[in-house]
Design a protein around this motif. Sequence first.
Motif, mmCIF file in Angstrom:
data_model
loop_
_atom_site.group_PDB
_atom_site.id
_atom_site.type_symbol
_atom_site.label_atom_id
_atom_site.label_comp_id
_atom_site.label_asym_id
_atom_site.label_seq_id
_atom_site.Cartn_x
_atom_site.Cartn_y
_atom_site.Cartn_z
ATOM 1 N N VAL A 173 18.621 -128.195 -41.063
ATOM 2 C CA VAL A 173 18.239 -128.602 -42.421
ATOM 3 C C VAL A 173 16.740 -128.382 -42.621
ATOM 4 O O VAL A 173 16.304 -127.869 -43.652
ATOM 5 N N ARG A 174 15.939 -128.753 -41.632
ATOM 6 C CA ARG A 174 14.486 -128.577 -41.707
ATOM 7 C C ARG A 174 14.131 -127.086 -41.824
ATOM 8 O O ARG A 174 13.288 -126.704 -42.635
ATOM 9 N N ASP A 175 14.797 -126.241 -41.028
ATOM 10 C CA ASP A 175 14.539 -124.800 -41.071
ATOM 11 C C ASP A 175 14.899 -124.217 -42.439
ATOM 12 O O ASP A 175 14.179 -123.381 -42.975
ATOM 13 N N ARG A 176 16.010 -124.639 -43.002
ATOM 14 C CA ARG A 176 16.419 -124.148 -44.328
ATOM 15 C C ARG A 176 15.451 -124.605 -45.412
ATOM 16 O O ARG A 176 15.171 -123.867 -46.349
ATOM 17 N N PHE A 177 14.942 -125.824 -45.282
ATOM 18 C CA PHE A 177 13.950 -126.302 -46.248
ATOM 19 C C PHE A 177 12.683 -125.461 -46.164
ATOM 20 O O PHE A 177 12.119 -125.065 -47.189
ATOM 21 N N GLN A 178 12.242 -125.158 -44.949
ATOM 22 C CA GLN A 178 11.039 -124.338 -44.772
ATOM 23 C C GLN A 178 11.233 -122.951 -45.388
ATOM 24 O O GLN A 178 10.336 -122.417 -46.034
ATOM 25 N N GLN A 179 12.434 -122.371 -45.197
ATOM 26 C CA GLN A 179 12.708 -121.052 -45.767
ATOM 27 C C GLN A 179 12.701 -121.111 -47.293
ATOM 28 O O GLN A 179 12.144 -120.230 -47.954
ATOM 29 N N ALA A 180 13.296 -122.151 -47.864
ATOM 30 C CA ALA A 180 13.307 -122.302 -49.324
ATOM 31 C C ALA A 180 11.883 -122.482 -49.856
ATOM 32 O O ALA A 180 11.531 -121.950 -50.915
ATOM 33 N N ARG A 181 11.057 -123.219 -49.118
ATOM 34 C CA ARG A 181 9.663 -123.412 -49.541
ATOM 35 C C ARG A 181 8.892 -122.093 -49.500
ATOM 36 O O ARG A 181 8.150 -121.769 -50.424
ATOM 37 N N ARG A 182 9.096 -121.299 -48.451
ATOM 38 C CA ARG A 182 8.427 -119.998 -48.373
ATOM 39 C C ARG A 182 8.881 -119.091 -49.514
ATOM 40 O O ARG A 182 8.079 -118.368 -50.098
ATOM 41 N N HIS A 183 10.160 -119.150 -49.851
ATOM 42 C CA HIS A 183 10.678 -118.336 -50.948
ATOM 43 C C HIS A 183 10.031 -118.738 -52.268
ATOM 44 O O HIS A 183 9.595 -117.886 -53.042
ATOM 45 N N SER A 184 9.950 -120.029 -52.532
ATOM 46 C CA SER A 184 9.345 -120.463 -53.799
ATOM 47 C C SER A 184 7.863 -120.109 -53.851
ATOM 48 O O SER A 184 7.342 -119.767 -54.907
ATOM 49 N N GLN A 185 7.176 -120.155 -52.732
ATOM 50 C CA GLN A 185 5.778 -119.751 -52.714
ATOM 51 C C GLN A 185 5.645 -118.251 -52.963
ATOM 52 O O GLN A 185 4.701 -117.807 -53.604
ATOM 53 N N GLY A 186 6.599 -117.470 -52.497
ATOM 54 C CA GLY A 186 6.577 -116.031 -52.748
ATOM 55 C C GLY A 186 6.748 -115.710 -54.218
ATOM 56 O O GLY A 186 6.100 -114.814 -54.758
ATOM 57 N N VAL A 187 7.614 -116.457 -54.904
ATOM 58 C CA VAL A 187 7.792 -116.267 -56.339
ATOM 59 C C VAL A 187 6.500 -116.628 -57.074
ATOM 60 O O VAL A 187 6.095 -115.936 -58.004
ATOM 61 N N ALA A 188 5.835 -117.683 -56.639
ATOM 62 C CA ALA A 188 4.562 -118.062 -57.251
ATOM 63 C C ALA A 188 3.504 -116.979 -57.005
ATOM 64 O O ALA A 188 2.700 -116.688 -57.888
ATOM 65 N N GLU A 189 3.507 -116.382 -55.823
ATOM 66 C CA GLU A 189 2.559 -115.301 -55.532
ATOM 67 C C GLU A 189 2.806 -114.102 -56.438
ATOM 68 O O GLU A 189 1.865 -113.436 -56.859
ATOM 69 N N LEU A 190 4.058 -113.829 -56.741
ATOM 70 C CA LEU A 190 4.391 -112.712 -57.627
ATOM 71 C C LEU A 190 3.793 -112.923 -59.011
ATOM 72 O O LEU A 190 3.130 -112.040 -59.554
ATOM 73 N N SER A 191 3.990 -114.097 -59.580
ATOM 74 C CA SER A 191 3.436 -114.355 -60.916
ATOM 75 C C SER A 191 1.911 -114.341 -60.883
ATOM 76 O O SER A 191 1.271 -113.846 -61.812
ATOM 77 N N TYR A 192 1.305 -114.861 -59.813
ATOM 78 C CA TYR A 192 -0.155 -114.855 -59.696
ATOM 79 C C TYR A 192 -0.669 -113.417 -59.594
ATOM 80 O O TYR A 192 -1.676 -113.073 -60.229
ATOM 81 N N LEU A 193 0.002 -112.581 -58.826
ATOM 82 C CA LEU A 193 -0.425 -111.190 -58.668
ATOM 83 C C LEU A 193 -0.355 -110.453 -60.007
ATOM 84 O O LEU A 193 -1.281 -109.723 -60.370
ATOM 85 N N ILE A 194 0.729 -110.653 -60.748
ATOM 86 C CA ILE A 194 0.854 -110.015 -62.066
ATOM 87 C C ILE A 194 -0.234 -110.511 -63.008
ATOM 88 O O ILE A 194 -0.857 -109.721 -63.731
ATOM 89 N N LEU A 195 -0.501 -111.813 -62.986
ATOM 90 C CA LEU A 195 -1.559 -112.375 -63.826
ATOM 91 C C LEU A 195 -2.915 -111.749 -63.492
ATOM 92 O O LEU A 195 -3.665 -111.350 -64.393
ATOM 93 N N GLN A 196 -3.242 -111.635 -62.218
ATOM 94 C CA GLN A 196 -4.528 -111.071 -61.818
ATOM 95 C C GLN A 196 -4.633 -109.591 -62.186
ATOM 96 O O GLN A 196 -5.695 -109.128 -62.583
#
Length: 110
Positions: A10-33
């Motif tokens: 469960v902890r490993d899956r949570f970490q993977q989901a958190r990394r995925h959501s951070q990647g989506v945030a990085e995508l929007s930040y990169l497009i904005l920049q």
Amino acid sequence: ESSDGWLASVRDRFQQARRHSQGVAELSYLILQYVRLVRAVGARALAWATHRQFLLLIAKLLEAHIVSVAQGVGSVAALALLVPGAWRWCAEGGCARLLAGAAAPGPAAT
């Protein structure tokens, strides 16, 4: 599944989901920049290599965080649409006709 037990999985899956959501945030930040940079200096003032690097990074993040998820959702949706029709076709005798046609000797069998 983790060999360390259910809670570790469960902890490993949570970490993977958190990394995925951070990647989506990085995508929007990169497009904005990228948009801010183009607006600030103009598209023609930037070297082609700069545009290329930005677009490659955007494509990489899109593939990793958007396309793969959309493919999974699309596959589930396709199955949800196809299975009922296939089931109905088979229940109406389609499977039996198909198997009977496959078992019948054809021109190659003579």
